[in-house]
Design a protein around this motif. Structure first.
Motif, short mmCIF file in Angstrom:
data_model
loop_
_atom_site.label_atom_id
_atom_site.label_comp_id
_atom_site.label_asym_id
_atom_site.label_seq_id
_atom_site.Cartn_x
_atom_site.Cartn_y
_atom_site.Cartn_z
N LYS A 66 -23.90 -17.24 -36.89
CA LYS A 66 -23.10 -16.03 -36.75
C LYS A 66 -24.01 -14.85 -36.45
CE LYS A 66 -19.23 -17.95 -38.26
NZ LYS A 66 -17.90 -17.90 -37.85
N ARG A 67 -24.21 -14.58 -35.19
CA ARG A 67 -25.08 -13.48 -34.78
C ARG A 67 -24.24 -12.28 -34.38
NH1 ARG A 67 -29.44 -16.36 -30.77
NH2 ARG A 67 -30.12 -17.94 -32.22
N TYR A 68 -24.79 -11.12 -34.62
CA TYR A 68 -24.17 -9.89 -34.18
C TYR A 68 -24.74 -9.55 -32.81
CZ TYR A 68 -22.93 -5.02 -33.77
OH TYR A 68 -22.46 -3.83 -33.31
N PHE A 69 -23.88 -9.35 -31.83
CA PHE A 69 -24.33 -9.03 -30.49
C PHE A 69 -23.63 -7.78 -30.01
CE2 PHE A 69 -23.69 -9.20 -25.92
CZ PHE A 69 -25.00 -9.22 -25.49
N ALA A 70 -24.39 -6.85 -29.49
CA ALA A 70 -23.82 -5.63 -28.90
C ALA A 70 -24.66 -5.22 -27.72
CB ALA A 70 -23.77 -4.51 -29.93
N TRP A 71 -24.00 -4.88 -26.64
CA TRP A 71 -24.75 -4.41 -25.46
C TRP A 71 -25.51 -3.14 -25.80
CZ3 TRP A 71 -25.50 -7.11 -21.16
CH2 TRP A 71 -24.66 -8.17 -20.90
N PHE A 72 -24.85 -2.25 -26.52
CA PHE A 72 -25.45 -1.00 -26.94
C PHE A 72 -25.24 -0.87 -28.44
CE2 PHE A 72 -23.64 -0.42 -22.68
CZ PHE A 72 -24.82 -0.22 -21.97
N PRO A 73 -26.24 -1.13 -29.23
CA PRO A 73 -26.05 -1.08 -30.69
C PRO A 73 -25.99 0.37 -31.19
CG PRO A 73 -28.32 -1.64 -30.16
CD PRO A 73 -27.57 -1.59 -28.86
N LEU A 74 -24.88 1.03 -30.89
CA LEU A 74 -24.68 2.42 -31.28
C LEU A 74 -23.42 2.54 -32.12
CD1 LEU A 74 -25.30 4.05 -27.79
CD2 LEU A 74 -26.92 3.94 -29.67
N GLN A 75 -23.33 3.58 -32.89
CA GLN A 75 -22.11 3.85 -33.64
C GLN A 75 -20.99 4.29 -32.69
OE1 GLN A 75 -22.55 2.31 -36.47
NE2 GLN A 75 -21.76 4.01 -37.68
N ASN A 76 -21.34 5.02 -31.64
CA ASN A 76 -20.37 5.53 -30.70
C ASN A 76 -20.76 5.04 -29.30
OD1 ASN A 76 -18.52 6.90 -29.22
ND2 ASN A 76 -19.16 8.94 -29.87
N PRO A 77 -20.17 3.93 -28.81
CA PRO A 77 -20.55 3.42 -27.49
C PRO A 77 -20.10 4.31 -26.35
CG PRO A 77 -18.78 2.12 -28.42
CD PRO A 77 -19.21 3.08 -29.48
N GLY A 78 -19.26 5.30 -26.62
CA GLY A 78 -18.84 6.23 -25.58
C GLY A 78 -19.99 7.04 -25.03
N ILE A 79 -21.06 7.17 -25.79
CA ILE A 79 -22.23 7.90 -25.32
C ILE A 79 -22.79 7.25 -24.06
CG2 ILE A 79 -24.62 8.48 -25.90
CD1 ILE A 79 -23.68 8.74 -28.81
N VAL A 80 -22.65 5.94 -23.95
CA VAL A 80 -23.13 5.21 -22.78
C VAL A 80 -22.00 4.93 -21.81
CG1 VAL A 80 -24.23 3.08 -22.02
CG2 VAL A 80 -25.01 4.20 -24.10
N SER A 81 -20.85 4.48 -22.30
CA SER A 81 -19.80 3.99 -21.42
C SER A 81 -19.12 5.10 -20.61
CB SER A 81 -18.75 3.22 -22.21
OG SER A 81 -18.11 4.06 -23.15
N ILE A 82 -18.99 6.31 -21.16
CA ILE A 82 -18.34 7.39 -20.42
C ILE A 82 -19.18 7.84 -19.24
CG2 ILE A 82 -17.52 9.77 -20.58
CD1 ILE A 82 -16.57 9.05 -23.44
N PRO A 83 -20.48 8.14 -19.39
CA PRO A 83 -21.27 8.49 -18.21
C PRO A 83 -21.39 7.35 -17.19
CG PRO A 83 -22.40 9.20 -20.19
CD PRO A 83 -21.24 8.36 -20.62
N VAL A 84 -21.49 6.11 -17.66
CA VAL A 84 -21.57 4.98 -16.73
C VAL A 84 -20.27 4.86 -15.94
CG1 VAL A 84 -21.69 2.46 -16.59
CG2 VAL A 84 -23.32 3.71 -17.99
N GLY A 85 -19.14 5.02 -16.60
CA GLY A 85 -17.85 4.98 -15.91
C GLY A 85 -17.71 6.09 -14.89
N PHE A 86 -18.17 7.28 -15.24
CA PHE A 86 -18.13 8.40 -14.31
C PHE A 86 -19.00 8.12 -13.09
CE2 PHE A 86 -19.97 12.36 -12.72
CZ PHE A 86 -18.82 13.04 -12.37
#
Length: 65
Positions: A13-33
């Protein structure tokens, strides 16, 4: 869901996250824009006459045909 159906797929049971952040919007919003901006550049302008008619109808609030 896949881990519940196929428990052998992730035996540890591994924890996997592309961006290990509390708020992934910091990365996903600029990338989406940036991807939206890139898509608008690559698509180019299409049918400027149809766009001009649509803009006129939108601004006037009535059908001009």
């Amino acid at each position: 869901m896949p881990c519940a159906v196929f428990e052998t797929a992730w035996p540890e049971k591994r924890y996997f996250a592309w961006f290990p952040l509390q708020n992934p919007g910091i990365v996903s919003i600029p990338v989406g824009f940036l991807l939206g901006w890139l898509g608008s550049l690559l698509s180019g302008r299409q049918e400027t006459e149809a766009y001009d008619e649509f803009e006129l109808r939108t601004l006037m609030g009535a059908d001009q045909s």
